[in-house]
Design a protein around this motif. Structure first.
Motif, PDB file in Angstrom:
ATOM      1  N   GLN A 270       0.822  -1.207   0.000  1.00  0.00           N
ATOM      2  CA  GLN A 270       0.000   0.000   0.000  1.00  0.00           C
ATOM      3  C   GLN A 270       0.859   1.262   0.000  1.00  0.00           C
ATOM      4  OE1 GLN A 270      -3.051   0.646  -0.481  1.00  0.00           O
ATOM      5  NE2 GLN A 270      -4.222  -1.216  -0.134  1.00  0.00           N
ATOM      6  N   LEU A 271       2.040   1.183   0.621  1.00  0.00           N
ATOM      7  CA  LEU A 271       2.946   2.334   0.597  1.00  0.00           C
ATOM      8  C   LEU A 271       3.363   2.641  -0.835  1.00  0.00           C
ATOM      9  CD1 LEU A 271       5.722   3.429   2.906  1.00  0.00           C
ATOM     10  CD2 LEU A 271       6.419   2.835   0.591  1.00  0.00           C
ATOM     11  N   TRP A 272       3.751   1.608  -1.575  1.00  0.00           N
ATOM     12  CA  TRP A 272       4.191   1.832  -2.960  1.00  0.00           C
ATOM     13  C   TRP A 272       3.040   2.317  -3.835  1.00  0.00           C
ATOM     14  CZ3 TRP A 272       9.042   2.396  -3.953  1.00  0.00           C
ATOM     15  CH2 TRP A 272      10.003   1.761  -3.166  1.00  0.00           C
ATOM     16  N   LEU A 273       1.853   1.810  -3.596  1.00  0.00           N
ATOM     17  CA  LEU A 273       0.701   2.280  -4.358  1.00  0.00           C
ATOM     18  C   LEU A 273       0.408   3.748  -4.065  1.00  0.00           C
ATOM     19  CD1 LEU A 273      -1.666  -0.816  -4.009  1.00  0.00           C
ATOM     20  CD2 LEU A 273      -0.613   0.007  -6.128  1.00  0.00           C
ATOM     21  N   THR A 274       0.515   4.138  -2.794  1.00  0.00           N
ATOM     22  CA  THR A 274       0.281   5.536  -2.416  1.00  0.00           C
ATOM     23  C   THR A 274       1.316   6.449  -3.053  1.00  0.00           C
ATOM     24  OG1 THR A 274      -0.642   4.805  -0.294  1.00  0.00           O
ATOM     25  CG2 THR A 274      -0.009   7.119  -0.470  1.00  0.00           C
ATOM     26  N   LEU A 275       2.572   6.021  -3.048  1.00  0.00           N
ATOM     27  CA  LEU A 275       3.623   6.804  -3.695  1.00  0.00           C
ATOM     28  C   LEU A 275       3.378   6.897  -5.201  1.00  0.00           C
ATOM     29  CD1 LEU A 275       6.794   5.465  -1.828  1.00  0.00           C
ATOM     30  CD2 LEU A 275       5.663   7.675  -1.496  1.00  0.00           C
ATOM     31  N   GLY A 276       2.871   5.804  -5.790  1.00  0.00           N
ATOM     32  CA  GLY A 276       2.557   5.828  -7.211  1.00  0.00           C
ATOM     33  C   GLY A 276       1.450   6.808  -7.546  1.00  0.00           C
ATOM     34  N   VAL A 277       0.446   6.873  -6.674  1.00  0.00           N
ATOM     35  CA  VAL A 277      -0.637   7.847  -6.865  1.00  0.00           C
ATOM     36  C   VAL A 277      -0.071   9.268  -6.897  1.00  0.00           C
ATOM     37  CG1 VAL A 277      -2.656   8.899  -5.780  1.00  0.00           C
ATOM     38  CG2 VAL A 277      -2.465   6.414  -5.890  1.00  0.00           C
TER      39      VAL A 277
ATOM     40  N   GLY B  33      -9.213   9.582  -3.856  1.00  0.00           N
ATOM     41  CA  GLY B  33      -9.832   9.220  -5.130  1.00  0.00           C
ATOM     42  C   GLY B  33     -10.718  10.324  -5.686  1.00  0.00           C
ATOM     43  N   ILE B  34     -11.504  10.943  -4.821  1.00  0.00           N
ATOM     44  CA  ILE B  34     -12.386  12.037  -5.251  1.00  0.00           C
ATOM     45  C   ILE B  34     -11.557  13.209  -5.780  1.00  0.00           C
ATOM     46  CG2 ILE B  34     -14.027  13.775  -4.438  1.00  0.00           C
ATOM     47  CD1 ILE B  34     -15.068  11.651  -2.465  1.00  0.00           C
ATOM     48  N   LEU B  35     -10.472  13.517  -5.096  1.00  0.00           N
ATOM     49  CA  LEU B  35      -9.636  14.649  -5.503  1.00  0.00           C
ATOM     50  C   LEU B  35      -8.938  14.380  -6.837  1.00  0.00           C
ATOM     51  CD1 LEU B  35      -9.266  17.363  -4.166  1.00  0.00           C
ATOM     52  CD2 LEU B  35      -7.168  16.536  -3.115  1.00  0.00           C
ATOM     53  N   LEU B  36      -8.560  13.138  -7.090  1.00  0.00           N
ATOM     54  CA  LEU B  36      -7.949  12.794  -8.377  1.00  0.00           C
ATOM     55  C   LEU B  36      -8.941  12.983  -9.519  1.00  0.00           C
ATOM     56  CD1 LEU B  36      -5.968   9.636  -7.255  1.00  0.00           C
ATOM     57  CD2 LEU B  36      -4.944  11.681  -8.277  1.00  0.00           C
ATOM     58  N   LEU B  37     -10.197  12.591  -9.311  1.00  0.00           N
ATOM     59  CA  LEU B  37     -11.219  12.787 -10.339  1.00  0.00           C
ATOM     60  C   LEU B  37     -11.503  14.278 -10.551  1.00  0.00           C
ATOM     61  CD1 LEU B  37     -13.754   9.918  -9.531  1.00  0.00           C
ATOM     62  CD2 LEU B  37     -12.120  10.048 -11.423  1.00  0.00           C
ATOM     63  N   TRP B  38     -11.513  15.037  -9.454  1.00  0.00           N
ATOM     64  CA  TRP B  38     -11.674  16.496  -9.558  1.00  0.00           C
ATOM     65  C   TRP B  38     -10.562  17.090 -10.426  1.00  0.00           C
ATOM     66  CZ3 TRP B  38     -14.595  20.750  -8.152  1.00  0.00           C
ATOM     67  CH2 TRP B  38     -13.927  21.976  -8.119  1.00  0.00           C
TER      68      TRP B  38
ATOM     69  N   ALA C 105      -6.132   5.365 -11.567  1.00  0.00           N
ATOM     70  CA  ALA C 105      -6.070   3.934 -11.863  1.00  0.00           C
ATOM     71  C   ALA C 105      -5.267   3.204 -10.779  1.00  0.00           C
ATOM     72  CB  ALA C 105      -5.440   3.703 -13.233  1.00  0.00           C
ATOM     73  N   ILE C 106      -4.172   3.811 -10.343  1.00  0.00           N
ATOM     74  CA  ILE C 106      -3.388   3.215  -9.258  1.00  0.00           C
ATOM     75  C   ILE C 106      -4.195   3.241  -7.967  1.00  0.00           C
ATOM     76  CG2 ILE C 106      -1.255   3.408  -7.911  1.00  0.00           C
ATOM     77  CD1 ILE C 106       0.006   4.764 -10.356  1.00  0.00           C
ATOM     78  N   TRP C 107      -4.937   4.325  -7.751  1.00  0.00           N
ATOM     79  CA  TRP C 107      -5.793   4.434  -6.562  1.00  0.00           C
ATOM     80  C   TRP C 107      -6.825   3.317  -6.536  1.00  0.00           C
ATOM     81  CZ3 TRP C 107     -11.050   4.908  -6.027  1.00  0.00           C
ATOM     82  CH2 TRP C 107     -11.528   5.232  -4.755  1.00  0.00           C
ATOM     83  N   LEU C 108      -7.386   2.966  -7.701  1.00  0.00           N
ATOM     84  CA  LEU C 108      -8.380   1.902  -7.764  1.00  0.00           C
ATOM     85  C   LEU C 108      -7.804   0.570  -7.275  1.00  0.00           C
ATOM     86  CD1 LEU C 108     -10.236   2.566 -11.151  1.00  0.00           C
ATOM     87  CD2 LEU C 108     -11.200   2.729  -8.837  1.00  0.00           C
ATOM     88  N   VAL C 109      -6.546   0.317  -7.622  1.00  0.00           N
ATOM     89  CA  VAL C 109      -5.887  -0.903  -7.145  1.00  0.00           C
ATOM     90  C   VAL C 109      -5.761  -0.862  -5.621  1.00  0.00           C
ATOM     91  CG1 VAL C 109      -3.785  -2.294  -7.230  1.00  0.00           C
ATOM     92  CG2 VAL C 109      -4.626  -1.180  -9.309  1.00  0.00           C
ATOM     93  N   ALA C 110      -5.306   0.285  -5.098  1.00  0.00           N
ATOM     94  CA  ALA C 110      -5.166   0.424  -3.647  1.00  0.00           C
ATOM     95  C   ALA C 110      -6.513   0.275  -2.950  1.00  0.00           C
ATOM     96  CB  ALA C 110      -4.540   1.782  -3.313  1.00  0.00           C
TER      97      ALA C 110
ATOM     98  N   GLU D 289      -7.576  -2.640  -0.323  1.00  0.00           N
ATOM     99  CA  GLU D 289      -7.986  -2.226   1.028  1.00  0.00           C
ATOM    100  C   GLU D 289      -9.361  -2.800   1.364  1.00  0.00           C
ATOM    101  OE1 GLU D 289      -7.318   0.002   4.646  1.00  0.00           O
ATOM    102  OE2 GLU D 289      -6.050  -0.729   3.022  1.00  0.00           O
ATOM    103  N   ARG D 290     -10.278  -2.777   0.415  1.00  0.00           N
ATOM    104  CA  ARG D 290     -11.611  -3.344   0.652  1.00  0.00           C
ATOM    105  C   ARG D 290     -11.519  -4.844   0.913  1.00  0.00           C
ATOM    106  NH1 ARG D 290     -16.128  -0.529  -1.274  1.00  0.00           N
ATOM    107  NH2 ARG D 290     -17.280  -2.330  -0.475  1.00  0.00           N
TER     108      ARG D 290
END
Length: 400
Positions: free
Chosen positions: A211-218, A279-284, A379-384, A388-389
Motif C-alpha cells: 500500500q505504501l508503494w501504491l500511495t507513492l505511485g498515486v 480518489g475524489i480529488l484525483l477525479l476532480w 487507476a493506481i488508486w483503484l488498485v489500492a 484495502e476493501r
C-alpha cells in the motif's frame, strides 16, 4: 508574578506556525527559482535550457535526500533533526546566492534540495503527533500551508527582489527564512527524546508495504498533471490568451490561492475517509485539468480553472496521512518519500507536457496531458482501494 502557561491549543498552533515557516522557505525557493531563471542564466553566462538543469538539480536533491536523511536520522530527536535540516537548507541557499559559476550553482541547488523531503516528512509527523487522530490531515495541511502561501506571497516577492536588486538576493532571502525557521523550531518545538528502538532497518521495513508503494505511485503520477499545467501556464497566457506580462503574476497568484484554499478546506473532511478523499480529488483534478484546454482562450475562464486546479494540491496532506497509516514502524521514511514522489511528478508532468507541445499539439494541450496523468493516478488508486476493501472484508469475516 509568573505568567500562566499558554493553553495547549495555542501552543500547538504556535508549533504548527513555526513548522509552516520552513514550508514557506522551501516553497519560495522551489517555485521562485523558475521565475528567476532568466536572470541567473544571464548572470552565470548560460542559455535558458542549460539554466533549466539548475531546477532539475534541486528536484534530484529532493528525491535522493528524502529517504537518505530520513533513514540516517531515524534515532535522532525530531526537534534536533528539524533544526539541522533547516540549518543545512539555509547554508545551501546562502551558497547558491554566492555561486560564482554554473557548475557550483548546480552543486549548491542539489544540496539545497537534500533537506526538502526529510523536513516536510519529520515536520508532518511532529504536527500530527500534537493533535487527536481525527485531526491529523488538518495538522499536516497546516505545515504544507506554508508552501502554498509561498506561491501567493513568497514567490512574487522573491521575483520582485530578484529584478530590483539582483537574482542572488532571491536565494539570500530564502537562506534568512530558513535560519529563522531553525531558531523558531528550537524555541517552541517539543523536546521529545529520540526513539531508542528506532533504526535504519526499522525505517526501511516500511518498504515492505504494498500500500505504501501504491500511495507513492498515486502521488508520482496523479500529481504530475498539476505540474504539467503550472510549468507552461505563463507561456499559455502570453502566447494563447494574449494577455500582457503584468497579468501573468496575478494568474499565478490565483493558482496559489486555489492551493491555499484547498489545503484549508479539504483536509477538514478528509480525515473521515482518507483513501476515499484521495480518489475524489484525483477525479476532480482530471476534470478541471481537461477544462483548462477549453478555457485557455479567455483570461477569466482560465483564471477560474487555474484556481480550481490549485485545489488539487490538497492531495499532498491526504497522501501524507495515508502513508502514516500504511507505513507501520517506518513513519519517518514513508513521510519523507511522499515528497520524493511529488518531485517525480514535478519532473514527469513538465516533460510529458513539453513532448505534447513539441509534437505540435499546442500549449493548451498540457491540460489534456495533465488530465491523463490524474486519471493514471486514479487507476493506481483503484488498485489500492480494491486491495484495502479486500483486506477489511477478510478482517470482518475473521472476527465474525
Amino acid at each position: 508574578m509568573a505568567s500562566a502557561a499558554p493553553p495547549a491549543a495555542a501552543r500547538v498552533a504556535l508549533i504548527h506556525f513555526a513548522l509552516a515557516m520552513g514550508g514557506f522557505a522551501i516553497g519560495t525557493t522551489e517555485f521562485a527559482t523558475m521565475s528567476l531563471l532568466p536572470y541567473f542564466s544571464e548572470g552565470l553566462g548560460i542559455d535558458t535550457p542549460t539554466a533549466g538543469h539548475v531546477i532539475s538539480a534541486y528536484a534530484l536533491g529532493v528525491v535522493v535526500g528524502a529517504p537518505l536523511l530520513a533513514v540516517l536520522g531515524a534515532r535522532m530527536p525530531r526537534r534536533t533533526l528539524l533544526i539541522l535540516l533547516m540549518a543545512v537548507f539555509a547554508l545551501a541557499n546562502g551558497l547558491s546566492a554566492l555561486a560564482p559559476s554554473y557548475e557550483t550553482m548546480l552543486l549548491f541547488r542539489f544540496l539545497s534540495g537534500l533537506p526538502h523531503g526529510a523536513y516536510f516528512g519529520v515536520a508532518s509527523l511532529v504536527a500530527a503527533s500534537l493533535v487527536p487522530p481525527e485531526k491529523r490531515t488538518q495538522a499536516v495541511a497546516n505545515v504544507l500551508l506554508g508552501l502554498t502561501v509561498a506561491t501567493v506571497i513568497g514567490v512574487p516577492l522573491a521575483n520582485w527582489l530578484g529584478q530590483a536588486a539582483g537574482w542572488r538576493w532571491g536565494f539570500a532571502v530564502v537562506a534568512g527564512l530558513a535560519l529563522a525557521t531553525a531558531l523558531s523550531v528550537a524555541a517552541v518545538a517539543p523536546r521529545d527524546p529520540g526513539d531508542p528502538q528506532a533504526s535504519p532497518m526499522r525505517e526501511l521495513s516500511a518498504l515492505r508495504s504494498g500500500q505504501l508503494w501504491l500511495t507513492l505511485g498515486v502521488g508520482a503520477i496523479g500529481f504530475g498533471g498539476m505540474f504539467c499545467v503550472y510549468t507552461y501556464v505563463a507561456s499559455t497566457l502570453l502566447e494563447v490568451t494574449r494577455v500582457s506580462e503584468a497579468v501573468v503574476p496575478i494568474v499565478l497568484a490565483v493558482f496559489g490561492l486555489g492551493m491555499t484554499a484547498g489545503n484549508i478546506v479539504v483536509p477538514r473532511f478528509a480525515d473521515r475517509a482518507v483513501l476515499l478523499s484521495a480518489g475524489i480529488l484525483l477525479l476532480w483534478s482530471a476534470a478541471v485539468l481537461a477544462l483548462y484546454t477549453l478555457a485557455a482562450g479567455n483570461v477569466w475562464s482560465l483564471g477560474v480553472t487555474v484556481f480550481a486546479i490549485g485545489w488539487g494540491g490538497a492531495l499532498g496532506p491526504i497522501l501524507q496521512t495515508r502513508l502514516m497509516d500504511v507505513a507501520r514502524e517506518g513513519q519517518g521514511l514513508a513521510a519523507a518519500l511522499n515528497h520524493s514522489a511529488f518531485n517525480t511528478a514535478n519532473a514527469l508532468g513538465p516533460w510529458l507536457g513539453g513532448m505534447a507541445i513539441a509534437a505540435g499539439w499546442g500549449l493548451p494541450a498540457t491540460g489534456l496531458v495533465g488530465s491523463g496523468l490524474a486519471l493514471g493516478g486514479f487507476a493506481i488508486w483503484l488498485v489500492a482501494w480494491s486491495l484495502e476493501r479486500r483486506r477489511t472484508t477478510a478482517e470482518r469475516l475473521a472476527c465474525a
